[in-house]
Design an enzyme around this catalytic site. Structure first.
Site, PDB file in Angstrom:
ATOM      1  N   GLU A 184       0.754  -4.919 -25.114  1.00 19.26           N
ATOM      2  CA  GLU A 184       1.136  -3.585 -25.593  1.00 19.26           C
ATOM      3  C   GLU A 184       0.286  -2.522 -24.918  1.00 19.26           C
ATOM      4  OE1 GLU A 184       4.163  -3.126 -26.743  1.00 19.26           O
ATOM      5  OE2 GLU A 184       3.744  -4.524 -28.368  1.00 19.26           O
ATOM      6  N   SER A 201      13.145  -0.174 -28.098  1.00 17.50           N
ATOM      7  CA  SER A 201      13.540   0.373 -26.811  1.00 17.50           C
ATOM      8  C   SER A 201      15.004   0.798 -26.723  1.00 17.50           C
ATOM      9  CB  SER A 201      13.232  -0.704 -25.755  1.00 17.50           C
ATOM     10  OG  SER A 201      13.126  -0.137 -24.536  1.00 17.50           O
ATOM     11  N   SER A 202      15.493   1.409 -27.790  1.00 17.63           N
ATOM     12  CA  SER A 202      16.878   1.881 -27.721  1.00 17.63           C
ATOM     13  C   SER A 202      16.998   2.991 -26.675  1.00 17.63           C
ATOM     14  CB  SER A 202      17.355   2.371 -29.090  1.00 17.63           C
ATOM     15  OG  SER A 202      16.613   3.494 -29.477  1.00 17.63           O
ATOM     16  N   ASP A 257      10.152  -1.317 -20.405  1.00 21.33           N
ATOM     17  CA  ASP A 257      11.431  -1.329 -21.110  1.00 21.33           C
ATOM     18  C   ASP A 257      12.616  -1.378 -20.146  1.00 21.33           C
ATOM     19  OD1 ASP A 257       9.619  -0.963 -23.101  1.00 21.33           O
ATOM     20  OD2 ASP A 257      10.077   1.150 -23.430  1.00 21.33           O
TER      21      ASP A 257
HETATM   22  C1  GLA Z   1       6.805   2.236 -25.043  1.00 22.55           C
HETATM   23  C2  GLA Z   1       6.846   2.534 -23.535  1.00 22.55           C
HETATM   24  C3  GLA Z   1       6.472   1.289 -22.755  1.00 22.55           C
HETATM   25  C4  GLA Z   1       5.161   0.684 -23.252  1.00 22.55           C
HETATM   26  C5  GLA Z   1       5.184   0.527 -24.764  1.00 22.55           C
HETATM   27  C6  GLA Z   1       3.872   0.059 -25.327  1.00 22.55           C
HETATM   28  O1  GLA Z   1       7.820   1.368 -25.370  1.00 22.55           O
HETATM   29  O2  GLA Z   1       8.117   2.975 -23.152  1.00 22.55           O
HETATM   30  O3  GLA Z   1       6.437   1.585 -21.393  1.00 22.55           O
HETATM   31  O4  GLA Z   1       4.091   1.467 -22.828  1.00 22.55           O
HETATM   32  O5  GLA Z   1       5.545   1.734 -25.415  1.00 22.55           O
HETATM   33  O6  GLA Z   1       3.578  -1.223 -24.895  1.00 22.55           O
END
Ligand code: GLA
Length: 488
Positions: free
Chosen positions: A58, A156-157, A201
Site C-alpha cells: 500500500e 479503484s472504481s 490501479d
Molecule cells: C490509490 C492510488 C494508487 C495507490 C493506492 C495506495 O488507489 O490510486 O496508485 O497509491 O491508493 O496503495
C-alpha cells in the site's frame, strides 16, 4: 449470438455456469438500454475494465516499489458505437450520474471537482496529449455505461472508469496501443482529477490474468502473475465509510505523496554526505539498499540517525537541505495543478512514512514467495503486519476499519488489512475457502448488524444489497474491448 457473448464472458470471469448466466444477463441488459437511449441503433463495441483489490503493497507504487493486487469481478462495462462528430455522449445506468456530453478536443477542460465525467475526460485528454489520436480527425462515441464497483471504497472504481473510457475512445478511433504503454499513460492522465496517485490501479485493471494476483514493479512497468493458494479466498468487507480520493481525501493522500518526496530528498542528502554518492534519485526506491549497494538495515539506521524520528517542519527540512523554505516548497511541495501543499500543523512525518514504505516493499517481496509456495499462514502474517504499518506509520486507517479488521480476524481470517488508499473504504480478508460462508455470516452479524446499527451518528453509506458490501473476489482477466457482433 448469445453463445458468442457468453463465451467471451466465460473467459473473462472464469466463473461457474450460474454466475456466467448472471453476467450474460447484465451485458444483454446494457445492450438493450443502449438501444433505448440511442434511438434503436446497435452498439458496435463492448469494453470492460475491472476494479481491483490490493492484497499487499500500500502506497508503495508512487515510491517506485512493488504492489500485489488482483483484478476483481466488479467492473465498468461500456457498450458503444463511434459517432461521426468529435463528441462523446455517455449515459450511465446509475441515476446518480447524469448524462455527459464531452467535446473531444485538446485541451479538454475539466468539470467541477468530484464530477464523474472528469474520469472520462482524464482519459481523452491524456490520449490526445500523447498524440495517439490525430487531433484533426477525432471520432467521438456514444455509450451506455454500467458499473458494479462500489464507489469511493478503495476498490479503484475511478481508475476502472478511466481505463474503460480510454479503451472506448481508442476503439472508436480504430487505434491500438500496447497495454503496458496505455497503463503508464493513464496513471499520469488520471492526475487530471487532482490526486497524485501511482500506477497500480491502471496497470492491474489492464494487465491482470484470470485466477492470479499480479505483482507489479514500476519505472519501468513490469508485471508478474502470482498464483493464489487454492484453499484461500479473498473476502472484501466495506466499512461503509466513504473514502473519495479526489474530494475530501485529496489533501490526506497528496500529503503522503509529498512527505515521501521530502523523504527522498532528505535521504539522498544524507547518503551523499556519508558516502559521497550523488544519485539524483527520483523516488524512494532509487535509494533502496540494493540500489546503493548496502544492507537495507544499514540505510534505515543512517536515515533514522540523520533525519530523526520526530515530525519535521518546513523550516527543519529547508535547514537540512540547505535551501530556502520557498525553494523547498517550489521544488518538492508543488502539486500537478501548480498549487503548493500546505504544511501540516503537526509537521511532516518523514520518518514514519519512510519506515512504512520500505518495510511494506519488503513484505510485498516476501508475500510473492509465500503465495507461490501456498504458505497460507505466512500470507496471513504479512497482511496483518501490513495493516499495522498502514495504521501506525502511514496513518491511513480509521476507527471503523480497525473494528472491521479485528472482527475479520476474530471470525476466521488468517490475515486482514485495509486495502487501497485508506481512510475508509474496504478491508481485504484472506479466509480458508471452506470457511467463507461462515466468515461472511459472522462478519455480517458483528459489523453490519451490531456495530453499524449501534453507531447511529456515524456517516455510514446506505446499501440495499449485502452482497455489494461483503463479497468474495474472483480474480478476473484485465480490461479489453471487443466488437459487438451482429444485431445483438
Ligand atoms: C490509490 C492510488 C494508487 C495507490 C493506492 C495506495 O488507489 O490510486 O496508485 O497509491 O491508493 O496503495
Amino acid at each position: 449470438m448469445q453463445r458468442d457473448l457468453s463465451e467471451e464472458l466465460r473467459q473473462i470471469y472464469n466463473c461457474s455456469p450460474d454466475e456466467l448466466l448472471l453476467h450474460t444477463a447484465r451485458y444483454e441488459r446494457l445492450l438493450n438500454l443502449y438501444r433505448l437511449s440511442f434511438s434503436g441503433q446497435n452498439p458496435t463495441f463492448i469494453v470492460r475494465a475491472p476494479g481491483r483489490v490490493n492484497l499487499i503493497g500500500e502506497h508503495t507504487d508512487y515510491n517506485g516499489y512493488p504492489v500485489m493486487p488482483m483484478a476483481i469481478d466488479r467492473d465498468f462495462v461500456f457498450v458503444l458505437a463511434p459517432s461521426s462528430s468529435g463528441v462523446i455522449d455517455i449515459v450511465n445506468e446509475s441515476p446518480s450520474f447524469e448524462r455527459r456530453t464531452i467535446n473531444a478536443r485538446f485541451p479538454v477542460p475539466p468539470y467541477q471537482q468530484g464530477d464523474w465525467g472528469n474520469y472520462v475526460k482524464a482519459a481523452v485528454h491524456g490520449i490526445l496529449e500523447a498524440g495517439w489520436v490525430d487531433p484533426k480527425n477525432v471520432t467521438g462515441f456514444q455509450a451506455f455505461v454500467g458499473g458494479t464497483i462500489p464507489e469511493s471504497a478503495g476498490l479503484s472504481s475511478s481508475s476502472a472508469l478511466v481505463v474503460a473510457s480510454a479503451l472506448a475512445f481508442l476503439a472508436a478511433n480504430n487505434t491500438q496501443v500496447e497495454k503496458e504503454q496505455l497503463a503508464e499513460l493513464l496513471a499520469r492522465a488520471e492526475r487530471y482529477v487532482g490526486s497524485e496517485g501511482g500506477g497500480m490501479d491502471q496497470a492491474v485493471s489492464l494487465l491482470a490474468e484470470p485466477g492470479k494476483a499480479l505483482k507489479i514493479d514500476f519505472f519501468p512497468l513490469r508485471t508478474q502473475p502470482v498464483s493464489l493458494p487454492e484453499n484461500l479466498s479473498f473476502v472484501v468487507c466495506n466499512s461503509l465509510i466513504r473514502a473519495p480520493k479526489s474530494e475530501s481525501l485529496r489533501y490526506a493522500y497528496n500529503r503522503r505523496v509529498i512527505e515521501c518526496r521530502l523523504a527522498t530528498a532528505l535521504v539522498a542528502k544524507t547518503v551523499e554526505e556519508r558516502s559521497g554518492k550523488n544519485s539524483q534519485p527520483q523516488r524512494l526506491a532509487d535509494l533502496s539498499g540494493e540500489k546503493l549497494g548496502l544492507e537495507q538495515r544499514t540505510v534505515d539506521k543512517i536515515v533514522a540517525q540523520a533525519i530523526g524520528e520526530r515530525p519535521l517542519s518546513l523550516k527543519d527540512v529547508s535547514y537540512f537541505l540547505g535551501e530556502t523554505a520557498e525553494a523547498v516548497q517550489q521544488r518538492l511541495c508543488t502539486l500537478r495543478d501548480g498549487s503548493v501543499l500546505a504544511e501540516p500543523p503537526e509537521g511532516f512525518k518523514i520518518w514514519n512514512r519512510y519506515k512504512h514504505v520500505v518495510s511494506e516493499a519488503q513484505r510485498v517481496e516476501s508475500a510473492a514467495g509465500a503465495f507461490q509456495a501456498g504458505d497460507v499462514s505466512a500470507v496471513g502474517s504479512l497482511m496483518n503486519a501490513s495493516h499495522v504499518s498502514c495504521r501506525d506509520d502511514y496513518e491511513i486507517s480509521c476507527p471503523e476499519l480497525e473494528v472491521l479488521v479485528s472482527v475479520g480476524r476474530e471470525v476466521g481470517a488468517v490475515g486482514a488489512r485495509l486495502t487501497g488508499a485508506g481512510f475508509g473504504g474496504c478491508t481485504v480478508n484472506a479466509v480458508p475457502s471452506n470457511q467463507v460462508r461462515q466468515f461472511i455470516d459472522r462478519v455480517t452479524i458483528a459489523y453490519y448488524h451490531e456495530y453499524v446499527r449501534q453507531e447511529k451518528e456515524k456517516p455510514f453509506t446506505k446499501y440495499t444489497n449485502l452482497h455489494d458490501v461483503v463479497f468474495v473476489c474472483r480474480a478476473t482477466t484485465g480490461a479489453g474491448a471487443w466488437p459487438n457482433r451482429g444485431d445483438r
